[in-house]
Design a protein around this motif. Sequence first.
Motif, PDB file in Angstrom:
ATOM      1  N   GLN A 211       5.606  60.573 -22.970  1.00  0.00           N
ATOM      2  CA  GLN A 211       6.961  60.951 -23.404  1.00  0.00           C
ATOM      3  C   GLN A 211       7.160  62.468 -23.257  1.00  0.00           C
ATOM      4  O   GLN A 211       8.187  62.920 -22.745  1.00  0.00           O
ATOM      5  CB  GLN A 211       7.151  60.528 -24.861  1.00  0.00           C
ATOM      6  CG  GLN A 211       8.587  60.598 -25.315  1.00  0.00           C
ATOM      7  CD  GLN A 211       8.736  60.329 -26.806  1.00  0.00           C
ATOM      8  OE1 GLN A 211       7.740  60.090 -27.494  1.00  0.00           O
ATOM      9  NE2 GLN A 211       9.947  60.359 -27.292  1.00  0.00           N
TER      10      GLN A 211
ATOM     11  N   SER B 297      13.032  62.712 -28.630  1.00  0.00           N
ATOM     12  CA  SER B 297      13.245  61.685 -29.661  1.00  0.00           C
ATOM     13  C   SER B 297      14.174  62.209 -30.746  1.00  0.00           C
ATOM     14  O   SER B 297      15.036  61.494 -31.252  1.00  0.00           O
ATOM     15  CB  SER B 297      11.911  61.305 -30.293  1.00  0.00           C
ATOM     16  OG  SER B 297      11.249  60.431 -29.449  1.00  0.00           O
TER      17      SER B 297
ATOM     18  N   ARG C 214      17.730  62.152 -29.666  1.00  0.00           N
ATOM     19  CA  ARG C 214      18.202  60.770 -29.538  1.00  0.00           C
ATOM     20  C   ARG C 214      18.442  60.159 -30.924  1.00  0.00           C
ATOM     21  O   ARG C 214      19.456  59.505 -31.158  1.00  0.00           O
ATOM     22  CB  ARG C 214      17.127  59.980 -28.787  1.00  0.00           C
ATOM     23  CG  ARG C 214      17.671  58.808 -28.014  1.00  0.00           C
ATOM     24  CD  ARG C 214      16.604  58.312 -27.072  1.00  0.00           C
ATOM     25  NE  ARG C 214      16.683  56.863 -26.943  1.00  0.00           N
ATOM     26  CZ  ARG C 214      15.757  56.143 -26.373  1.00  0.00           C
ATOM     27  NH1 ARG C 214      14.668  56.723 -25.916  1.00  0.00           N
ATOM     28  NH2 ARG C 214      15.900  54.837 -26.264  1.00  0.00           N
ATOM     29  N   GLU C 215      17.469  60.394 -31.802  1.00  0.00           N
ATOM     30  CA  GLU C 215      17.600  59.849 -33.164  1.00  0.00           C
ATOM     31  C   GLU C 215      18.826  60.439 -33.862  1.00  0.00           C
ATOM     32  O   GLU C 215      19.561  59.734 -34.556  1.00  0.00           O
ATOM     33  CB  GLU C 215      16.343  60.185 -33.983  1.00  0.00           C
ATOM     34  CG  GLU C 215      15.157  59.328 -33.622  1.00  0.00           C
ATOM     35  CD  GLU C 215      13.903  59.770 -34.361  1.00  0.00           C
ATOM     36  OE1 GLU C 215      13.849  60.930 -34.810  1.00  0.00           O
ATOM     37  OE2 GLU C 215      12.977  58.955 -34.463  1.00  0.00           O
TER      38      GLU C 215
ATOM     39  N   THR D 276      19.235  56.828 -35.430  1.00  0.00           N
ATOM     40  CA  THR D 276      18.151  55.829 -35.359  1.00  0.00           C
ATOM     41  C   THR D 276      16.855  56.475 -35.858  1.00  0.00           C
ATOM     42  O   THR D 276      16.755  57.694 -35.962  1.00  0.00           O
ATOM     43  CB  THR D 276      17.911  55.376 -33.902  1.00  0.00           C
ATOM     44  OG1 THR D 276      17.666  56.530 -33.109  1.00  0.00           O
ATOM     45  CG2 THR D 276      19.103  54.603 -33.360  1.00  0.00           C
TER      46      THR D 276
ATOM     47  N   THR E  83      13.017  56.278 -34.543  1.00  0.00           N
ATOM     48  CA  THR E  83      12.205  55.767 -33.428  1.00  0.00           C
ATOM     49  C   THR E  83      10.741  55.712 -33.857  1.00  0.00           C
ATOM     50  O   THR E  83      10.224  56.696 -34.401  1.00  0.00           O
ATOM     51  CB  THR E  83      12.354  56.681 -32.206  1.00  0.00           C
ATOM     52  OG1 THR E  83      13.739  56.817 -31.920  1.00  0.00           O
ATOM     53  CG2 THR E  83      11.647  56.121 -30.991  1.00  0.00           C
TER      54      THR E  83
ATOM     55  N   HIS F 201       6.635  54.492 -32.617  1.00  0.00           N
ATOM     56  CA  HIS F 201       5.760  54.125 -31.493  1.00  0.00           C
ATOM     57  C   HIS F 201       4.792  53.027 -31.890  1.00  0.00           C
ATOM     58  O   HIS F 201       4.098  52.474 -31.041  1.00  0.00           O
ATOM     59  CB  HIS F 201       4.971  55.348 -31.037  1.00  0.00           C
ATOM     60  CG  HIS F 201       5.815  56.421 -30.413  1.00  0.00           C
ATOM     61  ND1 HIS F 201       6.540  57.297 -31.157  1.00  0.00           N
ATOM     62  CD2 HIS F 201       6.059  56.723 -29.111  1.00  0.00           C
ATOM     63  CE1 HIS F 201       7.194  58.117 -30.356  1.00  0.00           C
ATOM     64  NE2 HIS F 201       6.925  57.792 -29.111  1.00  0.00           N
TER      65      HIS F 201
ATOM     66  N   TYR G  90       7.009  49.566 -37.092  1.00  0.00           N
ATOM     67  CA  TYR G  90       8.293  48.985 -36.688  1.00  0.00           C
ATOM     68  C   TYR G  90       8.626  47.774 -37.560  1.00  0.00           C
ATOM     69  O   TYR G  90       9.748  47.616 -38.046  1.00  0.00           O
ATOM     70  CB  TYR G  90       8.218  48.597 -35.208  1.00  0.00           C
ATOM     71  CG  TYR G  90       9.477  47.917 -34.700  1.00  0.00           C
ATOM     72  CD1 TYR G  90      10.656  48.649 -34.500  1.00  0.00           C
ATOM     73  CD2 TYR G  90       9.495  46.551 -34.442  1.00  0.00           C
ATOM     74  CE1 TYR G  90      11.813  48.032 -34.058  1.00  0.00           C
ATOM     75  CE2 TYR G  90      10.642  45.927 -33.994  1.00  0.00           C
ATOM     76  CZ  TYR G  90      11.804  46.672 -33.807  1.00  0.00           C
ATOM     77  OH  TYR G  90      12.951  46.056 -33.379  1.00  0.00           O
TER      78      TYR G  90
ATOM     79  N   VAL H 258      14.259  51.697 -34.054  1.00  0.00           N
ATOM     80  CA  VAL H 258      14.086  51.468 -32.608  1.00  0.00           C
ATOM     81  C   VAL H 258      12.603  51.592 -32.257  1.00  0.00           C
ATOM     82  O   VAL H 258      11.952  52.567 -32.644  1.00  0.00           O
ATOM     83  CB  VAL H 258      14.884  52.518 -31.798  1.00  0.00           C
ATOM     84  CG1 VAL H 258      14.605  52.392 -30.308  1.00  0.00           C
ATOM     85  CG2 VAL H 258      16.356  52.398 -32.082  1.00  0.00           C
TER      86      VAL H 258
ATOM     87  N   TYR I 170       9.978  52.520 -29.621  1.00  0.00           N
ATOM     88  CA  TYR I 170      10.139  53.408 -28.470  1.00  0.00           C
ATOM     89  C   TYR I 170       9.687  52.757 -27.169  1.00  0.00           C
ATOM     90  O   TYR I 170       8.589  52.201 -27.069  1.00  0.00           O
ATOM     91  CB  TYR I 170       9.349  54.709 -28.675  1.00  0.00           C
ATOM     92  CG  TYR I 170       9.433  55.595 -27.455  1.00  0.00           C
ATOM     93  CD1 TYR I 170      10.560  56.364 -27.245  1.00  0.00           C
ATOM     94  CD2 TYR I 170       8.427  55.607 -26.511  1.00  0.00           C
ATOM     95  CE1 TYR I 170      10.689  57.146 -26.110  1.00  0.00           C
ATOM     96  CE2 TYR I 170       8.546  56.382 -25.373  1.00  0.00           C
ATOM     97  CZ  TYR I 170       9.675  57.148 -25.166  1.00  0.00           C
ATOM     98  OH  TYR I 170       9.795  57.903 -24.038  1.00  0.00           O
TER      99      TYR I 170
END
Lengths: 621, 316
Positions: free
Chosen positions: A63, A75, A78-79, A84, A86, A88, A93, A200, A202
Amino acid sequence: MSKAPTSSTRARLDQFRDASLPFVTRMFRGNRLRRYLAVSLVLGLLSVLIGAWLSFGAGGFEQDMRRELDLEQSSWERERAEFTVTVHDGYMYEQLTAERDRILVAGASLSDYSMLADERERAYATLYTALTMGAPAQYAGLEADIRTLLETHPPTRYDIDNAQWQYGQEARDWQFDWYAPAERLRLQAIVDQELVPEVVFYTSPLSFADGVRLTGAVAGGFVVLLMLIVAPLASGATVAQEVHENTLQPVLGTRLRPVDIVTGFTAAGVGLAGVLAAPSFLVMLLAGVFAGHIANLVPFLLLLPAASLFLVLFTQLVGFGLGRRWSSGIVATLLTGALCMLMLFSVGIGMNLEDDMVGLIAMMPPVGLVHGLRELFVPHMRLSAAETQHALVIISVSVVGLSVLAYVMSRALTRRIEGRTQASITRLEGLLAAAVSMVLALAVVPEFDANDAVPAYFVSLGLVAFAWQLILAGRVPVGDGPSTLRTLPLRGIMLEFAAFVGMHAGLLILVFGPSAVPVAPMGAFHLLWALVVLALLAVRLVALPTNILGSLFAMVCYGAICFEMVCAGVTAATASDSGFSPHPFVLFEASAVLGVAQLVLTVVIPLALVRALRKGSAGVV
Amino acid sequence: MRVELNAISKTYDGSTFAVRDVDLTIPSGSILGLIGPNGAGKSTALRMVATVMEPTGGTIAYDGQVATDAASHQALRSQIGFLGDGNPLYKDMTATEYLTFFGQCFGLRGPSLRTKVDEVLATFSLGNKANARCKALSKGMRQRLLVARCLLHDPSLLILDEPADGLDPRGRSDLRTIVGQIRDRGVTVIISSHILRELDDLCDQVAILQQGTIVVSGEVDSIIERYEVSRLVYELRILGGLEQAREILSRRRVLIESEAEADGLTALSLQVQGDDAAVADMLAELCGAGVRVVTCSRVRSRLEDVYNRLSEDQVN
């Protein structure tokens, strides 16, 4: 209809084949070819595997690499934009998804230590910050939605009456820009998801085409490393070994001419790297054709052989020079270190080439290759359109320049292998090499502004001085006989050097105009002294044998040259400043003793060099 | 190939000459032995003849043609096989790979190259070491491989600088046979050595080099005649009859250089005037007179006598 090759072309091809065959056969003797082919296939396969791993791997390293190459958002960004969390890790999760479901379905409250709770707190802060800053009229609807959301989902951390103030306190450092699309996107996502962040797992956001491009870049990297490190190293170390173990003598007694032997060494080194690089090159080519920015392939493919050939011949000359004294192992270690350093710097610069650094391609061809590879597969768009054109021009100049220099070096090596008493290069070759190195050095200058004439002159002179010294060294007659038997054409060599200096100054006057030339007689004196000593020193180091004392004297001379160059530069740069006039022998300003030392050295160094040349040779003409 | 050296000189330091004013004519198809102590200038002279070193002065003509430029030197090298002094090998190559490399350097290709490599390997009894790395070969085998390399391209001039270095007696004998065979094919051979017995029976001509200059040169027989070395030195070992032997030897005007006792035998060092027939007659008379002769062997060649007469250097 293709034209049939002429008889002279065919004869040249035959000569090339005859010269290369023994050395290439030797390089691939026994089962070596099979082993090299196996290694090359492994490298080709590895480039595909590494490319796929970097493209689609979900690990932190992959990444980060994609982030470094600007292939995906971070990340955090994006988060923030998508509201969101994220993760891994599969277990994490599951935990967070279950927690989110409990909130959404069963209306449970968030744990204080949950990642979701943290994200929700940041969301509250964003919402209150946005409200505190006040929405422009066109976003009043979104602002109303936020107020409604906060009424239905009030914060639990602070009392509702104090919440805006509390979060506002935090917002002082943050700021909120209603006009930033990403920020509004975040507000909308928070509103839509009613303050519960999405969880999410990843995965790489890259497409298959992106993967092909990245694979092509990795394969291209292998090709560059093999052609710019392995080929020069193999050639240089072979020459060093031949010289050190005196195995060249029997080869010289065969039908092969010295030029054939140089061709053979070159073909063997390039052949080895070529075999190792073939599958990777194919992968790069296919990736470039199917998914790359194909227009950028041409400059890369032109620069690669020119740069490789230049380095191959340069390392052969180094191997020939050092091999007499040191074993091939030591020479190979030195070459490996130097080539790896060159590649490290080139990768660092080439991957992030900025507008004012484009000229470096001329002096460091690997920078151009790394940059070309990046432009072919993952362009970072940092260069302006004009600088992109500039880079293409410089790459073209480099291709021609490197080819010319490679030719001159091959002639020099041929004459050294031949072993007769003669200069390594002719006058014409010297002039050609000097002109080319001058153009390449001038290409490094980022801007030709009239105010920058003096720095441009001294920077380019500093860059080209080393190349000119090598050229002058090549003009000194050497051979198997003693120096006392040789007459030194010193006057001719100095005149040639004057021509180099004149060409350089003339070209700069042409570019900047005569008005840019500073009136600084003392600066001219310092410069002239430094240049004369530079030339004499180059001749001295090649023409006569050197002992420890001689080496120390050479070091003193180099120090004096640098000092006088700086004096010349400062005097020229301050020529227009009437209030500033440094002492002709500037060390007098520090102390009388140092000043006298400078004065003495200024007189003694050139005289000592000329005296040594007269005494150590049959005569100086 | 006929080779003529005209006033060839070479200096490395400008003051002392490694080779000075050397004049030599080597007829086509003959063997010239270049004799001299270490440092006499043999290797320098041979390198110049092999065109791998430029003379400081003088010219060398090959079949009457003087090679002046690089191109003519290059053309000549196709006709010259040159084994230099202290020739190193590529240690990691096998014997076949080594010969293949040099065969290609001489322009041999494909099946003819393979045939030639096999042929020279067989000639020099290296067939069973064809795939052995050079570093694994004995010193003698390496030397044979080096000589083999010089014959790959069927040269018309073969130059061998100390070719017998490292060879055992059998190897030296084989080398002499091979060089003789090469001469019989019309190849001119120049061979240098500081071991005179190697060259004694082999050379048609010899040249003795001392401190860079030729002190004597010509056909072996004429040199021996010129320096009045018509004697042979033998060691005679007898079990009994020493008095009779002394009397016979004195009568036949054979000079006894020394007498010694070894292993219960009396060893006499003799200078015999005349040729081999004189020695045979002497031995017949000794045996007829009851002298118990155990062995009689030649201990010094005539060339060594010539050399010793010319120089104080003790060669081998």
